[in-house]
Design an enzyme around this catalytic site. Structure first.
Site, PDB file in Angstrom:
ATOM      1  N   ASP A   9       0.887  -1.262   0.066  1.00  0.00           N
ATOM      2  CA  ASP A   9      -0.098   0.156  -0.238  1.00  0.00           C
ATOM      3  C   ASP A   9       0.908   1.160  -0.093  1.00  0.00           C
ATOM      4  O   ASP A   9       2.046   1.110   0.559  1.00  0.00           O
ATOM      5  CB  ASP A   9      -0.903   0.156   1.302  1.00  0.00           C
ATOM      6  CG  ASP A   9      -1.838   1.221   1.197  1.00  0.00           C
ATOM      7  OD1 ASP A   9      -2.466   1.746   0.276  1.00  0.00           O
ATOM      8  OD2 ASP A   9      -2.102   1.572   2.208  1.00  0.00           O
ATOM      9  N   SER A  10       0.311   2.333  -0.248  1.00  0.00           N
ATOM     10  CA  SER A  10       0.931   3.693  -0.429  1.00  0.00           C
ATOM     11  C   SER A  10       1.229   4.194   1.283  1.00  0.00           C
ATOM     12  O   SER A  10       2.198   4.855   1.232  1.00  0.00           O
ATOM     13  CB  SER A  10       0.185   4.611  -0.820  1.00  0.00           C
ATOM     14  OG  SER A  10      -1.095   4.955  -0.262  1.00  0.00           O
ATOM     15  N   TYR A  41      -0.517   8.582  -2.592  1.00  0.00           N
ATOM     16  CA  TYR A  41      -0.445   8.396  -4.034  1.00  0.00           C
ATOM     17  C   TYR A  41      -1.580   9.007  -5.015  1.00  0.00           C
ATOM     18  O   TYR A  41      -1.722   9.290  -5.949  1.00  0.00           O
ATOM     19  CB  TYR A  41      -0.497   6.859  -4.380  1.00  0.00           C
ATOM     20  CG  TYR A  41       0.818   6.340  -4.085  1.00  0.00           C
ATOM     21  CD1 TYR A  41       1.694   6.738  -3.413  1.00  0.00           C
ATOM     22  CD2 TYR A  41       0.756   4.807  -4.665  1.00  0.00           C
ATOM     23  CE1 TYR A  41       2.878   5.739  -3.163  1.00  0.00           C
ATOM     24  CE2 TYR A  41       1.920   4.280  -4.846  1.00  0.00           C
ATOM     25  CZ  TYR A  41       3.027   4.535  -3.844  1.00  0.00           C
ATOM     26  OH  TYR A  41       4.124   3.802  -3.916  1.00  0.00           O
ATOM     27  N   GLY A  42      -2.696   9.234  -4.037  1.00  0.00           N
ATOM     28  CA  GLY A  42      -4.028   9.701  -4.520  1.00  0.00           C
ATOM     29  C   GLY A  42      -4.085  11.085  -5.149  1.00  0.00           C
ATOM     30  O   GLY A  42      -5.203  11.242  -5.928  1.00  0.00           O
ATOM     31  N   CYS A  73      -3.574  -1.047  -2.231  1.00  0.00           N
ATOM     32  CA  CYS A  73      -3.799   0.584  -2.585  1.00  0.00           C
ATOM     33  C   CYS A  73      -4.669   0.386  -3.743  1.00  0.00           C
ATOM     34  O   CYS A  73      -4.380  -0.048  -4.859  1.00  0.00           O
ATOM     35  CB  CYS A  73      -2.507   1.018  -2.720  1.00  0.00           C
ATOM     36  SG  CYS A  73      -2.636   2.792  -3.027  1.00  0.00           S
ATOM     37  N   ASN A  74      -6.237   1.254  -3.515  1.00  0.00           N
ATOM     38  CA  ASN A  74      -7.053   1.072  -4.574  1.00  0.00           C
ATOM     39  C   ASN A  74      -6.277   1.968  -5.818  1.00  0.00           C
ATOM     40  O   ASN A  74      -6.472   2.125  -7.052  1.00  0.00           O
ATOM     41  CB  ASN A  74      -8.058   2.057  -4.204  1.00  0.00           C
ATOM     42  CG  ASN A  74      -9.119   1.038  -3.228  1.00  0.00           C
ATOM     43  OD1 ASN A  74      -9.961   0.661  -3.586  1.00  0.00           O
ATOM     44  ND2 ASN A  74      -8.564   0.858  -2.149  1.00  0.00           N
ATOM     45  N   THR A  75      -5.520   3.246  -5.347  1.00  0.00           N
ATOM     46  CA  THR A  75      -4.738   4.268  -6.357  1.00  0.00           C
ATOM     47  C   THR A  75      -4.120   3.352  -7.204  1.00  0.00           C
ATOM     48  O   THR A  75      -3.929   3.567  -8.618  1.00  0.00           O
ATOM     49  CB  THR A  75      -4.362   5.346  -5.674  1.00  0.00           C
ATOM     50  OG1 THR A  75      -5.349   5.968  -4.742  1.00  0.00           O
ATOM     51  CG2 THR A  75      -3.712   6.315  -6.785  1.00  0.00           C
ATOM     52  N   GLU A 150      -5.634   9.583   8.785  1.00  0.00           N
ATOM     53  CA  GLU A 150      -4.380   9.562   9.246  1.00  0.00           C
ATOM     54  C   GLU A 150      -4.125  10.131  10.425  1.00  0.00           C
ATOM     55  O   GLU A 150      -3.179  10.014  11.037  1.00  0.00           O
ATOM     56  CB  GLU A 150      -3.383  10.400   8.243  1.00  0.00           C
ATOM     57  CG  GLU A 150      -3.291   9.622   6.929  1.00  0.00           C
ATOM     58  CD  GLU A 150      -2.227   8.480   6.693  1.00  0.00           C
ATOM     59  OE1 GLU A 150      -0.976   8.667   7.239  1.00  0.00           O
ATOM     60  OE2 GLU A 150      -2.400   7.376   6.261  1.00  0.00           O
ATOM     61  N   CYS A 188     -10.874   3.030  -1.144  1.00  0.00           N
ATOM     62  CA  CYS A 188      -9.768   3.436  -0.769  1.00  0.00           C
ATOM     63  C   CYS A 188      -9.266   2.819   0.583  1.00  0.00           C
ATOM     64  O   CYS A 188     -10.477   2.434   1.435  1.00  0.00           O
ATOM     65  CB  CYS A 188      -9.882   4.945  -0.266  1.00  0.00           C
ATOM     66  SG  CYS A 188      -8.552   5.808   0.511  1.00  0.00           S
ATOM     67  N   THR A 189      -8.149   2.346   0.827  1.00  0.00           N
ATOM     68  CA  THR A 189      -7.770   1.561   1.847  1.00  0.00           C
ATOM     69  C   THR A 189      -8.109   2.248   3.064  1.00  0.00           C
ATOM     70  O   THR A 189      -8.325   1.430   4.206  1.00  0.00           O
ATOM     71  CB  THR A 189      -6.187   1.522   1.980  1.00  0.00           C
ATOM     72  OG1 THR A 189      -5.766   2.965   1.730  1.00  0.00           O
ATOM     73  CG2 THR A 189      -5.579   0.671   0.880  1.00  0.00           C
ATOM     74  N   HIS A 190      -8.198   3.516   3.466  1.00  0.00           N
ATOM     75  CA  HIS A 190      -8.591   4.204   4.438  1.00  0.00           C
ATOM     76  C   HIS A 190     -10.045   4.364   5.142  1.00  0.00           C
ATOM     77  O   HIS A 190     -10.345   4.239   6.174  1.00  0.00           O
ATOM     78  CB  HIS A 190      -8.084   5.616   4.404  1.00  0.00           C
ATOM     79  CG  HIS A 190      -6.426   5.801   4.467  1.00  0.00           C
ATOM     80  ND1 HIS A 190      -5.606   5.368   3.563  1.00  0.00           N
ATOM     81  CD2 HIS A 190      -5.785   6.385   5.484  1.00  0.00           C
ATOM     82  CE1 HIS A 190      -4.431   5.579   4.061  1.00  0.00           C
ATOM     83  NE2 HIS A 190      -4.500   6.313   5.010  1.00  0.00           N
TER      84      HIS A 190
HETATM   85  N1  DGL Z   1      -4.004   3.699  -0.224  1.00  0.00           N
HETATM   86  C1  DGL Z   1      -4.433   4.741  -1.158  1.00  0.00           C
HETATM   87  C2  DGL Z   1      -5.795   4.209  -1.900  1.00  0.00           C
HETATM   88  O1  DGL Z   1      -6.250   3.299  -1.474  1.00  0.00           O
HETATM   89  C3  DGL Z   1      -5.016   5.991  -0.181  1.00  0.00           C
HETATM   90  C4  DGL Z   1      -3.960   6.957   0.353  1.00  0.00           C
HETATM   91  C5  DGL Z   1      -3.208   7.487  -0.831  1.00  0.00           C
HETATM   92  O2  DGL Z   1      -3.867   8.422  -1.327  1.00  0.00           O
HETATM   93  O3  DGL Z   1      -1.824   7.276  -1.084  1.00  0.00           O
HETATM   94  O4  DGL Z   1      -6.275   4.828  -2.745  1.00  0.00           O
END
Ligand code: DGL
Length: 273
Positions: A9-10, A41-42, A73-75, A150, A188-190
């Site tokens: 993940d990011s 990353y988003g 990570c979805n992004t 975060e 999104c992971t969060h």
């Molecule tokens: N891990 C990213 C996602 O799932 C969210 C955090 C980021 O923007 O890096 O899209």
């Protein structure tokens, strides 16, 4: 020997995916990398996300011997799955397709809503994956939610208010398109950490879909046979090694919320700039 499953993940939000994997694959060996130095990353371009994600995947495969990769990570899944697959010689599973499959299973009206980062939304990866399954999806970027998580504000009135505003905007757009949505994908992971607040904010009858859970289900189908075979039927201990490119202390402190258990010692690594 039990194969190592690499999870990337990011940041440490991807621990929600690791948590879902651990529940389903006890006795497996995991190496988790959070590219915390280069988060988020988003808000970055496809090119930059692809470079960061490919380097991270190579670390997990070359240095940690991962034989499978789950891109939590979805992004990165939305914008860099091809680049990751080109960079490593092992099977790679992203979270977008499992999320769309879960939406298909959950929706009876065929209309779904997706919330995600700016980059994921602009890629329209979820809309395309949903369309391929006969669903109509509209996506909305919710850039304030990652920093709020975060910050640890997962049950804060400000976060609840922000969610309400985003969902109201998304519902207005859906209504303008004549949609009758009955599912909301957390892209999104969060966002799984905000699930209680999000469930309070959605209208009755709308199911909340966690792409972390959906990806873990699919990973189990792929990996389970191998993990069970390698363990020889014995109840092996789950092994987890966590790596981060920065903010190790914060990872150790906040990561347990995502993982649902202490993350233990997190090793600092350097993947360059
Ligand atoms: N891990 C990213 C996602 O799932 C969210 C955090 C980021 O923007 O890096 O899209």
């Amino acid at each position: 020997m039990t194969p190592t499953i690499g999870v990337f993940d990011s940041g440490f939000g991807g621990l929600t995916v690791l948590r879902a994997l651990i529940e389903r694959l006890p006795g497996a060996r995991f190496a988790f990398l959070g590219d915390t130095a280069r988060l988020p990353y988003g808000s970055k371009s496809r090119r930059t996300i692809a470079r960061y994600a490919a380097e991270s995947a190579q670390f997990l495969v070359r240095e940690q011997g991962a034989e499978f990769l789950v891109i939590a990570c979805n992004t990165a899944s939305a914008l860099a799955l091809d680049a990751i697959q080109d960079a490593v010689p092992v099977p790679v599973l992203g979270v977008i397709e499992p999320g769309a499959i879960a939406a298909r299973e959950a929706s009876t009206t065929g209309d779904v809503l997706v919330i995600a980062t700016e980059a994921t939304v602009h890629s329209h990866a979820y809309a395309a994956a949903c369309r391929a399954r006969g669903l109509r999806a509209i996506e909305k970027a919710c850039p304030l939610l990652v920093p709020l998580v975060e910050e640890g504000w997962t049950d804060h009135p400000v976060t609840a208010e922000v969610i309400e505003i985003y969902l109201n905007e998304l519902r207005a757009e859906a209504a303008a398109q004549g949609m009758n949505q009955d599912a909301l994908v957390l892209g999104c992971t969060h966002y799984p950490l905000l699930r209680p607040l999000i469930e309070r904010a959605v209208r009755p009858g709308v199911k909340v879909i966690d792409s972390a859970e959906a990806a873990a289900e699919q990973a189990v189908e792929i990996f389970n046979g191998r993990v069970a075979r390698a363990a020889g039927g014995a109840a092996a201990e789950t092994e987890i090694r966590c790596f981060a490119t920065d903010s190790v202390e914060k990872f150790e402190r906040l990561g347990s919320r995502f993982l649902g258990r202490p993350v233990g010692h997190v090793e600092l690594i350097d993947l360059g700039g």
